[in-house]
Design a protein around this motif. Structure first.
Motif, PDB file in Angstrom:
ATOM      1  N   LEU A 183      39.235  23.662  27.893  1.00 52.71           N
ATOM      2  CA  LEU A 183      39.170  25.058  28.334  1.00 52.71           C
ATOM      3  C   LEU A 183      40.530  25.521  28.838  1.00 52.71           C
ATOM      4  O   LEU A 183      40.892  26.694  28.672  1.00 52.71           O
ATOM      5  CB  LEU A 183      38.114  25.216  29.432  1.00 52.71           C
ATOM      6  CG  LEU A 183      36.693  24.737  29.093  1.00 52.71           C
ATOM      7  CD1 LEU A 183      35.732  25.072  30.229  1.00 52.71           C
ATOM      8  CD2 LEU A 183      36.189  25.334  27.790  1.00 52.71           C
ATOM      9  N   ALA A 184      41.288  24.599  29.443  1.00 55.06           N
ATOM     10  CA  ALA A 184      42.603  24.955  29.980  1.00 55.06           C
ATOM     11  C   ALA A 184      43.582  25.338  28.876  1.00 55.06           C
ATOM     12  O   ALA A 184      44.377  26.260  29.034  1.00 55.06           O
ATOM     13  CB  ALA A 184      43.165  23.792  30.802  1.00 55.06           C
ATOM     14  N   GLU A 185      43.520  24.627  27.748  1.00 53.62           N
ATOM     15  CA  GLU A 185      44.476  24.914  26.678  1.00 53.62           C
ATOM     16  C   GLU A 185      44.013  26.045  25.750  1.00 53.62           C
ATOM     17  O   GLU A 185      44.794  26.564  24.961  1.00 53.62           O
ATOM     18  CB  GLU A 185      44.755  23.653  25.857  1.00 53.62           C
ATOM     19  CG  GLU A 185      43.624  23.238  24.939  1.00 53.62           C
ATOM     20  CD  GLU A 185      43.977  22.037  24.062  1.00 53.62           C
ATOM     21  OE1 GLU A 185      45.066  21.446  24.236  1.00 53.62           O
ATOM     22  OE2 GLU A 185      43.152  21.685  23.193  1.00 53.62           O
ATOM     23  N   MET A 186      42.739  26.449  25.870  1.00 58.30           N
ATOM     24  CA  MET A 186      42.182  27.427  24.926  1.00 58.30           C
ATOM     25  C   MET A 186      42.918  28.776  24.931  1.00 58.30           C
ATOM     26  O   MET A 186      43.116  29.365  23.860  1.00 58.30           O
ATOM     27  CB  MET A 186      40.685  27.616  25.191  1.00 58.30           C
ATOM     28  CG  MET A 186      39.925  28.172  23.996  1.00 58.30           C
ATOM     29  SD  MET A 186      40.040  27.163  22.495  1.00 58.30           S
ATOM     30  CE  MET A 186      39.025  25.757  22.923  1.00 58.30           C
ATOM     31  N   PRO A 187      43.351  29.308  26.099  1.00 60.69           N
ATOM     32  CA  PRO A 187      44.112  30.569  26.036  1.00 60.69           C
ATOM     33  C   PRO A 187      45.381  30.442  25.206  1.00 60.69           C
ATOM     34  O   PRO A 187      45.744  31.372  24.479  1.00 60.69           O
ATOM     35  CB  PRO A 187      44.434  30.853  27.510  1.00 60.69           C
ATOM     36  CG  PRO A 187      43.375  30.145  28.280  1.00 60.69           C
ATOM     37  CD  PRO A 187      43.076  28.906  27.482  1.00 60.69           C
ATOM     38  N   SER A 188      46.051  29.294  25.272  1.00 57.91           N
ATOM     39  CA  SER A 188      47.273  29.110  24.486  1.00 57.91           C
ATOM     40  C   SER A 188      46.948  28.953  23.002  1.00 57.91           C
ATOM     41  O   SER A 188      47.681  29.440  22.141  1.00 57.91           O
ATOM     42  CB  SER A 188      48.071  27.899  24.990  1.00 57.91           C
ATOM     43  OG  SER A 188      47.472  26.677  24.642  1.00 57.91           O
TER      44      SER A 188
END
Length: 201
Positions: free
Chosen positions: A100-105
């Motif tokens: 979830l942390a990397e999903m915006p990138s």
């Protein structure tokens, strides 16, 4: 003497409050994936978790036609169908904080290349739960294409660690294989994708 006791109680109370808040924060990070994801996103924003780019090309030890994924409409696609394109393949799950942390990138990278016919994105939900995965994408207003497994995967492609991101070049060779969260909207990674587009051999 009474004043000293009062000061001691006040200090004790402040210390107890601080300890209580610290424990609450630890529990929040341990048991609430979104909270841990938010913390990791903050670390990405300050420059941590850059993809470890080693410009390598490895031929997969298996035929790409045997690696298949399925979308919500039931349409099955094999990696061999996508030969001639750069494939950004990401394995993730809604319960996985680093995912979830990397999903915006990942979404930023997708937005940059979504209209590029040479680049394809496959976001594979490790739980094979379209409803839950798509609900997450809708809630975040991401347009990332969600897929499920439609075949077994060799360990050379996916060892089970989440998140895992693999990039294949146009000839179907593994050019990037990263385990763990990373900032894929990093300028170096965007340059890496563009270099793969220009690669002739």
């Amino acid at each position: 003497m009474a004043t000293n006791k009062t000061n001691f109680k006040q200090k004790l109370t402040r210390k107890q409050i601080f300890n209580g808040l610290f424990i609450a924060l630890i529990l929040l990070l341990l048991f609430v994936p979104a909270a841990k994801a938010f913390m990791l996103q903050g670390l990405m924003e300050i420059g941590l978790f850059k993809p470890n780019l080693t410009y390598k090309t490895e031929t997969a030890n298996t035929h790409l036609s045997s690696i298949k994924f399925k979308n919500a409409k039931g349409e099955i696609i094999s990696l061999a169908d996508l030969k001639g394109k750069i494939i950004f393949l990401n394995f993730w799950a809604t319960w996985c904080p680093p995912c979830l942390a990397e999903m915006p990138s990942v979404n930023k990278l997708y937005e940059q290349f979504k209209n590029d016919p040479e680049v394809v994105f496959l976001l594979v939900d490790a739980d094979s739960d379209f409803t839950k995965a798509q609900a997450y994408m809708d809630r975040k207003k991401y347009k990332l294409p969600v897929y499920n497994f439609a075949s077994n995967l060799p360990e050379t492609i996916f060892k089970g660690s989440l998140p895992t991101t693999i990039v294949f070049d146009k000839k179907g060779r593994v050019s990037f294989n990263g385990e763990g969260a990373a900032n894929y909207s990093n300028p170096k990674f965007i340059t890496f994708i563009n270099q793969l587009k220009e690669l002739k051999n």
